[in-house]
Write an enzyme that holds these catalytic residues in place. Structure first.
Site, PDB file in Angstrom:
ATOM      1  CE  LYS A 202      -2.880   4.942   1.797  1.00  0.00           C
ATOM      2  NZ  LYS A 202      -4.141   4.483   2.184  1.00  0.00           N
TER       3      LYS A 202
HETATM    4  C1  LIG Z   1      -5.175   4.069   0.686  1.00  0.00           C
HETATM    5  C2  LIG Z   1      -6.195   4.059   0.968  1.00  0.00           C
HETATM    6  C3  LIG Z   1      -7.044   3.490   1.116  1.00  0.00           C
HETATM    7  C4  LIG Z   1      -7.394   1.831   0.242  1.00  0.00           C
HETATM    8  O1  LIG Z   1      -6.061   0.876   1.396  1.00  0.00           O
HETATM    9  P1  LIG Z   1      -5.326  -0.295   0.373  1.00  0.00           P
HETATM   10  O2  LIG Z   1      -4.181  -0.597   1.841  1.00  0.00           O
HETATM   11  O3  LIG Z   1      -4.429   0.604  -0.699  1.00  0.00           O
HETATM   12  O4  LIG Z   1      -6.361  -1.329  -0.216  1.00  0.00           O
HETATM   13  C5  LIG Z   1      -8.794   3.453   1.149  1.00  0.00           C
HETATM   14  N1  LIG Z   1      -8.942   4.859   1.802  1.00  0.00           N
HETATM   15  C6  LIG Z   1      -8.399   6.023   1.326  1.00  0.00           C
HETATM   16  C7  LIG Z   1      -8.612   6.968   2.494  1.00  0.00           C
HETATM   17  C8  LIG Z   1      -7.081   5.588   1.572  1.00  0.00           C
HETATM   18  O5  LIG Z   1      -6.020   6.839   1.124  1.00  0.00           O
END
Ligand SMILES: *Cc1c(COP(=O)(O)O)cnc(C)c1O
Length: 452
Positions: A202
């Site tokens: 992210k």
């Molecule tokens: C990455 C992501 C998640 C989950 O996040 P994690 O930190 O991997 O648990 C949930 N929703 C979206 C849209 C994502 O891109």
């Protein structure tokens, strides 16, 4: 106009490296070292006479959003489950969520014993369609979880009005939109709760991590309980060496706390977010114009978007390439660039990663399993988008205009030589892997590479 594509052994458009990800902020190492020696590696470790890194990050992240409360958490998944349960969502409730997203969008809803109901998407933004969301609402619906996907914001005006009209909670999943704004206001502040992931991929990251933000003090308390096994911060700091968390019996939680290392890292990483978002936005705008000229359709964002951000750069192939498997096209472009390019997420009703029946915990009764069955949904727009859209990770947008020129050239070259992708029978990359229904697309995109 024909050249041998790199995927078939021809010379690649580019062999230079791409920007790396993640990029540690200047203060990151010192911040991590400080926690290392602090005597407190967790919020439930002893108070050391100063605010925990968790609290300091929460303050910064809340201030960044001009909102009152932030509760950091171990992951985006944890943040979403906390958000749902803080809003009172639970057993048997229906929650409307978009058909196109990372699997956690569905698994978190199922994870609180609720039922994910998939709404179809707007074909231009790839985000939840307001009309389809409305059509998905039943008397059992208790919430909408909207996802701002790749580089788009969903129609927040339409969705907030919809949630209000039906008296249900709107939760924003901003895991792909840190720093984005809609009508001048940061996303995450439109829903009752905004949830974020700080996973490695992210744009704001501590490797693993998450956060939930809210304007509502009651929800913030509940988020704290849900995050720390039913505990919340004391109203007044304790004596040094004492625990800072109060044990309550208001709401049972789980341990979903972010470690002090991750919080300290996020404080530093947050200082580079806006500048990096600006670089990606500028490069993406340049690339949008180039790719449009040669017939591609870059993802659009909802009218009302005032600050666009890029977690992924998604682009639909021209009509003339409609018969080409996007996985094959993506591989061909990726080979020209030395960059992972892949199809967008397989829609959740056909996504191999979303398989609630494989988990014993969901075998509550046969009716519950039937309601969870993802194959009961019809989602033509999500399927259509998945058959023609490819995406690459935001780190490639952190370079210069010359990098964007390479990307545009690779798309142009593969487009011009698309016949080669059609006529390689027996080749591993041939249309033999092709999929009228999108199912083999998921198989062609292994879980490890499907994240961005
Ligand atoms: C990455 C992501 C998640 C989950 O996040 P994690 O930190 O991997 O648990 C949930 N929703 C979206 C849209 C994502 O891109």
């Amino acid at each position: 106009m024909t050249a041998r594509l790199a995927i078939y052994g021809g010379p690649a458009v580019r062999t230079r490296d791409w920007p790396t990800w993640p990029q540690p902020a200047p203060g990151a190492e010192a911040a991590l070292r400080e926690v290392l020696r602090s005597g407190r590696w967790s919020i439930s470790g002893p108070y050391q006479g100063a605010d925990s890194a968790d609290r300091r990050f929460a303050r910064r992240f809340a201030d960044y959003h001009r909102i009152a409360h932030c509760v950091p958490a171990a992951s985006g998944t944890a943040s979403l489950m906390m958000a749902l349960e803080a809003c009172g969502i639970g057993a048997g409730d229906e929650v409307v969520t978009p058909a196109l997203s990372w699997v956690a969008s569905a698994s978190t809803i199922a994870g609180v014993n609720a039922i994910p109901v998939f709404a179809d998407i707007d074909p231009d933004t790839l985000c939840m369609s307001v009309a389809s969301a409305e059509g998905s609402i039943t008397p059992a619906t208790r919430a909408i979880v909207v996802v701002h996907l790749y580089s788009a914001l969903a129609d927040l005006r339409g969705l907030t009005a919809l949630a209000e009209r039906y008296g249900i909670a709107l939760i924003e999943d901003c895991s792909q939109a840190h720093g984005a704004a809609y009508e001048g206001r940061k996303v995450g502040t439109f829903g009752r709760v905004g949830a974020f992931s700080m996973h490695h991929t992210k744009v704001l990251t501590s490797g693993e991590g998450g956060a939930a933000i809210t304007a509502d003090p009651e929800l913030a308390r509940r988020l704290q309980y849900l995050r720390a096994d039913g505990r919340r911060y004391l109203d007044l700091a304790p004596a040094r060496g004492q625990p800072e968390l109060l044990e309550c019996n208001e709401l049972m939680g789980n341990n979903r706390a972010l470690s002090e290392f991750q919080s300290a890292l996020l404080i530093e990483q947050l200082t580079q977010l806006d500048a990096q978002n600006a670089v990606r936005r500028r490069n993406a705008a340049w690339l949008d114009a180039r790719l449009r000229q040669i017939g591609f359709a870059p993802q659009q964002t909802a009218a009302g978007t005032s600050e666009r951000t890029y977690f992924g750069y998604a682009v639909a192939l021209p009509e003339a390439l409609a018969d080409i498997d996007p996985a094959v096209f993506a591989q061909a472009v990726g080979a020209e660039l030395g960059l992972p390019v892949r199809p967008i997420y397989a829609p959740l009703h056909r996504n191999v990663l979303y398989a609630p029946s494989t988990r014993r915990r969901f075998h509550i009764d046969p009716a519950h399993l039937d309601r969870l069955d993802p194959r009961r949904f019809r989602l033509p727009e999500a399927e259509r988008a998945a058959r023609r859209t490819v995406v690459f990770h935001h780190s490639a947008l952190l370079g210069e205009e010359s990098d964007m020129a390479d990307i545009a050239e690779a798309f142009a070259r593969v487009h011009a030589n698309a016949d080669a992708l059609r006529t390689r029978p027996g080749d591993a990359h041939s249309r033999a892997a092709g999929r009228p229904d999108g199912s083999a697309q998921a198989a062609a995109t292994p879980a490890v590479s499907a994240r961005a």
